[in-house]
Design a protein around this motif. Structure first.
Motif, short mmCIF file in Angstrom:
data_model
loop_
_atom_site.label_atom_id
_atom_site.label_comp_id
_atom_site.label_asym_id
_atom_site.label_seq_id
_atom_site.Cartn_x
_atom_site.Cartn_y
_atom_site.Cartn_z
N GLY A 88 -10.62 -22.51 26.04
CA GLY A 88 -10.20 -22.16 24.68
C GLY A 88 -11.16 -21.24 23.97
N GLN A 89 -12.24 -20.86 24.64
CA GLN A 89 -13.22 -19.98 24.02
C GLN A 89 -12.83 -18.52 24.24
OE1 GLN A 89 -15.46 -21.78 22.16
NE2 GLN A 89 -14.09 -23.35 22.98
N ALA A 90 -13.50 -17.63 23.49
CA ALA A 90 -13.26 -16.20 23.65
C ALA A 90 -13.49 -15.79 25.11
CB ALA A 90 -14.19 -15.42 22.73
N ARG A 91 -12.74 -14.81 25.56
CA ARG A 91 -12.75 -14.43 26.97
C ARG A 91 -14.11 -13.93 27.43
NH1 ARG A 91 -11.18 -15.79 31.68
NH2 ARG A 91 -13.38 -16.20 31.43
N SER A 92 -14.69 -12.99 26.69
CA SER A 92 -16.00 -12.46 27.08
C SER A 92 -16.58 -11.80 25.84
CB SER A 92 -15.86 -11.43 28.20
OG SER A 92 -15.41 -10.19 27.66
N MET A 93 -17.84 -11.45 25.94
CA MET A 93 -18.48 -10.78 24.81
C MET A 93 -17.88 -9.40 24.60
SD MET A 93 -20.45 -12.91 23.46
CE MET A 93 -19.42 -14.27 23.99
N GLY A 94 -17.49 -8.74 25.68
CA GLY A 94 -16.88 -7.42 25.56
C GLY A 94 -15.54 -7.51 24.84
N VAL A 95 -14.75 -8.51 25.19
CA VAL A 95 -13.47 -8.69 24.50
C VAL A 95 -13.73 -9.05 23.03
CG1 VAL A 95 -11.32 -10.01 24.43
CG2 VAL A 95 -12.29 -9.33 26.63
N HIS A 96 -14.76 -9.91 22.80
CA HIS A 96 -15.11 -10.23 21.41
C HIS A 96 -15.45 -8.97 20.65
CE1 HIS A 96 -15.53 -13.45 18.65
NE2 HIS A 96 -15.89 -14.35 19.52
N GLU A 97 -16.28 -8.15 21.27
CA GLU A 97 -16.70 -6.92 20.61
C GLU A 97 -15.52 -5.97 20.42
OE1 GLU A 97 -19.62 -7.21 19.49
OE2 GLU A 97 -19.82 -5.23 18.56
N SER A 98 -14.55 -6.06 21.30
CA SER A 98 -13.37 -5.19 21.12
C SER A 98 -12.66 -5.54 19.82
CB SER A 98 -12.42 -5.30 22.31
OG SER A 98 -11.65 -6.49 22.29
N GLN A 99 -12.72 -6.80 19.41
CA GLN A 99 -12.07 -7.18 18.15
C GLN A 99 -12.88 -6.71 16.95
OE1 GLN A 99 -8.80 -8.36 18.49
NE2 GLN A 99 -9.59 -7.54 20.41
N SER A 100 -14.20 -6.88 16.99
CA SER A 100 -15.02 -6.41 15.86
C SER A 100 -14.94 -4.90 15.75
CB SER A 100 -16.45 -6.88 16.01
OG SER A 100 -16.98 -6.49 17.26
N LEU A 101 -14.92 -4.22 16.90
CA LEU A 101 -14.85 -2.75 16.86
C LEU A 101 -13.44 -2.26 16.54
CD1 LEU A 101 -17.28 -1.78 19.75
CD2 LEU A 101 -17.67 -1.69 17.27
N PHE A 102 -12.45 -3.02 16.92
CA PHE A 102 -11.09 -2.67 16.47
C PHE A 102 -11.07 -2.66 14.94
CE2 PHE A 102 -6.65 -2.11 17.65
CZ PHE A 102 -6.07 -2.19 16.39
N PHE A 103 -11.63 -3.72 14.35
CA PHE A 103 -11.64 -3.81 12.88
C PHE A 103 -12.52 -2.72 12.27
CE2 PHE A 103 -9.78 -7.93 11.22
CZ PHE A 103 -9.07 -8.22 12.38
N GLU A 104 -13.72 -2.57 12.81
CA GLU A 104 -14.68 -1.67 12.17
C GLU A 104 -14.37 -0.20 12.43
OE1 GLU A 104 -18.69 -2.01 13.55
OE2 GLU A 104 -19.43 -0.46 12.16
N MET A 105 -13.97 0.11 13.66
CA MET A 105 -13.81 1.52 14.03
C MET A 105 -12.34 1.97 14.01
SD MET A 105 -16.82 2.59 14.31
CE MET A 105 -18.50 2.00 14.56
N GLN A 106 -11.51 1.33 14.82
CA GLN A 106 -10.11 1.76 14.89
C GLN A 106 -9.44 1.62 13.53
OE1 GLN A 106 -8.85 3.19 17.61
NE2 GLN A 106 -10.67 2.81 18.86
N LEU A 107 -9.69 0.50 12.86
CA LEU A 107 -8.98 0.19 11.61
C LEU A 107 -9.71 0.75 10.38
CD1 LEU A 107 -6.57 -1.27 10.45
CD2 LEU A 107 -7.86 -3.42 10.59
N ALA A 108 -10.96 0.27 10.15
CA ALA A 108 -11.60 0.52 8.85
C ALA A 108 -11.97 1.97 8.65
CB ALA A 108 -12.84 -0.36 8.70
N ARG A 109 -12.16 2.74 9.73
CA ARG A 109 -12.51 4.15 9.58
C ARG A 109 -11.28 5.05 9.68
NH1 ARG A 109 -17.43 1.99 10.78
NH2 ARG A 109 -19.23 3.13 10.02
N HIS A 110 -10.12 4.43 9.78
CA HIS A 110 -8.88 5.21 9.77
C HIS A 110 -8.62 5.67 8.34
CE1 HIS A 110 -4.72 6.36 10.26
NE2 HIS A 110 -4.83 6.18 11.56
N PRO A 111 -8.23 6.96 8.18
CA PRO A 111 -8.01 7.48 6.81
C PRO A 111 -7.07 6.60 5.99
CG PRO A 111 -7.89 9.26 8.42
CD PRO A 111 -8.05 8.00 9.21
N ALA A 112 -6.05 6.01 6.63
CA ALA A 112 -5.10 5.19 5.88
C ALA A 112 -5.77 3.92 5.34
CB ALA A 112 -3.91 4.83 6.76
N PHE A 113 -6.72 3.38 6.09
CA PHE A 113 -7.41 2.18 5.61
C PHE A 113 -8.44 2.57 4.55
CE2 PHE A 113 -10.23 -1.48 5.59
CZ PHE A 113 -9.33 -2.53 5.66
N ILE A 114 -9.09 3.71 4.76
CA ILE A 114 -10.06 4.18 3.77
C ILE A 114 -9.37 4.40 2.42
CG2 ILE A 114 -11.51 6.17 3.17
CD1 ILE A 114 -12.42 6.19 6.13
#
Lengths: 491, 491
Positions: free
Chosen positions: A281-307
């Protein structure tokens, strides 16, 4: 029967880990400095106890018997994940585990004051001891797993990942990254970017952070936000503890940090409730975990629509100023400039920081580099990859990260694996649901639903390759990441 | 050898208790409500584990062998205290311990919202389950110890104390307390007392609390101050966690609360470093602990000479107002008025609150009173002792305290034992060192030195009777307390 006994045993382990996670969070956020010696001893005792419990001879019998039992397919995966954790723990002698935990606590605690003092001489003996014990751990693991020493550590954070794969992916990145950095810098050279004018009161920054966490769907009934020197996402999935740090003169650092950690947090909060107390039931791996933080920080938060949504929030908390205009913020948050500090690095130069650390930690663990020679190697690679010198500047060089202070060698590659997985997820999501721009503007929650459905709910029920292929239609590769960078920075 | 093995074993226990203490503090101060179920399970698992470790069959052999060994006198006492803790733990079945811990966590957590809602019906089933399990604990303990059921619980908090002794001391108090309350009220009836005019901003109250803690010698390198619904002193002696609660309209509540908890804290911080991880290094009893908090809150903080030092601190944080004049504060802080709430009670009526709780909890545990009949009995005794009715007013009546919610029956007498011990200590200190007035005005630290020398450094190395006789020249008795009240309130 033996499957149930194992399940109960691992649930008890989880309860101890819960207490350790909260006390670890407390150590970084709340504990007065004088409490550290006693806390380090208590955390070490917990690590030893937890380790001893995994070494209970009953477990070998239970595993042997459970492997013969008729189990449902998800139970089989749960059994395999329990076995992986058990195997990981039992291949190491208890006193080595305890010694590394104690040395790590001491080094990490000292680092909190030695780093600001740029005190390499004070840090070196503590770090050398952590490295020495980490090498012993790597050697013991390598023997059992039949892996190289470094791969045996990597396996802890990225099950299935090997340095051969990393070399291949990173060599791919090295083909285009230097040219891309240069091209982006040339393009951005003529841009006029306004810096937000502070100071930005910490209380207001905190309020802004809470607003953005709410926008991103963070569940405050199951978590909170606090302050630590090195931001992290800790606690347990029922009670996720985010931290950030504030700089009165820089509103972006805490804001982007909070968004990053909120990505980690939503993954934790989105893990399937029925498996929460077990390894599967734990997160799959640190890389997958980081994919979520980077999805939020990079893919999402730096998107012009989110800005465009961040801009009014900034104005609500700090008043209007020209730098808060969406166009300017978008330029500001996608500014590329080689710098010393990994956690402050932009999306484009970040992989260079990781490749540097990967090469160094691999050599440290494989015995090809000694602790005392770390600053020199760091300086060499910084010059090579980013054209910067860290000679004599330990605090912005090899002493900047918390990871090695507590022996987390093999972790750094996860950051760039995460960036690649995140780019693959964003690409797949857009193919399935429409452009990110549309989704952000019209149905932000559907983005989280996609992640819940494709990533969070699967916890460790799938291996990383299957998880990524099933979600994205392709195994790990660098092309979505490359495309994303080209489109955002040169498009 | 067996003595060393026992010492190591109990040190490991201490490390687990450390983690439990910090997580318990976190649960009351930091944890979001949605984290409670998982935390309750984790704390319960810790209680069961800790209990199981004490039940390790090796321990019986070690104790048998250590009892034959040649040991220094302090080692003998340490051995006896380990044995007492072991005996206390091994007389109970593990699942009963776990069930009470879980039921207690649930009841206590629910109480935090049920009490403000005055929801007795919601509280009753949770409380009845805690009582049911507590009675089972009492019965099991009574069997082994050859004590009455209630005395077997009292023994957990006040080793050596019996209800026969309490009956005798409390009957003594009943001889003079009602008349004293009346006489003081008559005397104070004509006094003019100004109430400080608020509101008092919580941030300023916190700053004032920190100032007063510093004045009282609290070591901030080994502790901190936070907020909880029910104030307590938790954590470990290397890292003492005080809590208080703030009311914007009442500056005294938090101020006096902080002073009270600082008394507990300094005892903890003053325990001898070399014994800290062992039972013998812990505080002697809850009554002795309470004697330190009441020494600080009552003997010291309500003394006119100390109030003269509080006055300028209040003015520094909240500006000048007539109510902050030392004479007025002295009147205000020694105002006697029967009221509903124990923690808000004045020094004179406080013992009535305790005698009421003592009689009720004794009957609850002995099976002479049922949970459902608690509100009625509470109302009867409140009417008898303080002339107040709590009919239908559960939140200010039988639901006001945290103690019974987690099964801490047998604890309440410690408060009034503490008041008596504190009065005896103040009396002895003054005979040896001069008046409290002089000490407060000229050498405040010498007061703490006396407590360090006579109480704190002895931890559990002496039994309570010896500790008190050695410090005060007399065993437990009510006369110093009576004299103190008469002198302060009628003198």
């Amino acid at each position: 029967m033996s499957y149930s006994a194992l399940t109960h045993h691992f649930e008890q382990q989880h309860h101890l880990q819960h207490l350790g996670a909260i006390c670890g969070w407390d150590q970084a956020t709340m504990m007065p400095s004088g409490g550290n010696q006693a806390r380090a001893e208590a955390m070490s005792a917990l690590a030893v106890l937890s380790h001893q419990q995994l070494q209970d001879p009953k477990l070998a019998d239970w595993f042997a018997s459970a492997n013969q039992a008729s189990l449902a397919s998800d139970q089989k995966v749960s059994l395999a994940e329990m076995h992986r954790q058990w195997r990981d723990a039992t291949m190491l002698p208890s006193d080595l585990v305890g010694a590394l935990s104690l040395a790590g606590s001491r080094c990490e605690h000292a680092w909190r004051s030695l780093r600001p003092a740029n005190d390499w001489a004070g840090f070196l003996p503590l770090f050398a001891e952590v490295l020495n014990l980490s090498r012993q751990v790597a050697a013991a693991r390598a023997d059992v797993l039949g892996l190289s020493r470094y791969d045996s550590l990597l396996e802890q954070f990225e099950p299935g990942m090997r340095s051969a794969t990393l070399d291949s992916v990173f060599n791919g990145v090295k083909q285009w990254l230097p040219a891309l950095i240069k091209e982006v810098q040339d393009k951005q050279g003529s841009e006029i970017v306004l810096q937000p004018q502070g100071p930005f009161a910490i209380e207001q920054q905190r309020a802004l952070g809470l607003d953005v966490m709410a926008l991103l769907g963070f569940d405050f009934n199951h978590g909170r936000l606090d302050v630590s020197v090195h931001p992290f996402c800790g606690g347990v999935s029922e009670d996720v503890r985010l931290t950030t740090r504030y700089d009165e003169h820089d509103v972006a650092q805490a804001l982007m940090g909070v968004i990053h950690e909120t990505g980690h947090a939503r993954y934790e909060q989105g893990l399937p409730a029925q498996w929460r107390k077990l390894p599967v039931g734990q997160a799959r791996s640190m890389g997958v975990h980081e994919s979520q933080s980077l999805f939020f920080e990079m893919q999402l938060a730096r998107h012009p629509a989110f800005i465009a949504q961040l801009s009014p929030l900034l104005e609500r908390h700090f008043g209007t100023q020209p730098a808060f205009a969406p166009d300017n913020l978008a330029k500001l948050y996608t500014r590329v400039k080689p710098g010393f500090i990994r956690v402050d690095a932009d999306e484009v130069t970040y992989p260079a920081h990781i490749m540097l650390r990967y090469e160094i930690e691999r050599d440290l663990i494989e015995g090809k580099l000694e602790a005392k020679d770390l600053p020199e190697r760091w300086d060499q690679l910084m010059q090579r990859y980013l054209g910067l010198s860290t000679q004599g500047n330990y605090k912005d060089g090899c002493m900047q990260d918390i990871h090695w202070t507590d022996g987390s060698f093999g972790y750094f590659p996860s950051y760039t694996l995460g960036a690649m997985y995140a780019a693959q997820q964003a690409s797949a999501m857009q193919q399935q649901q429409g452009s990110l721009e549309q989704l952000i503007e019209q149905q932000l929650p559907s983005i989280f639903d996609w992640l819940q459905h494709n990533i969070w709910q699967h916890a460790s029920l799938l291996d990383t390759d299957t998880l990524i292929e099933q979600a994205c239609g392709q195994p790990l590769n660098e092309s979505a990441f490359k495309q994303h960078l080209q489109q955002r920075y040169l498009g």
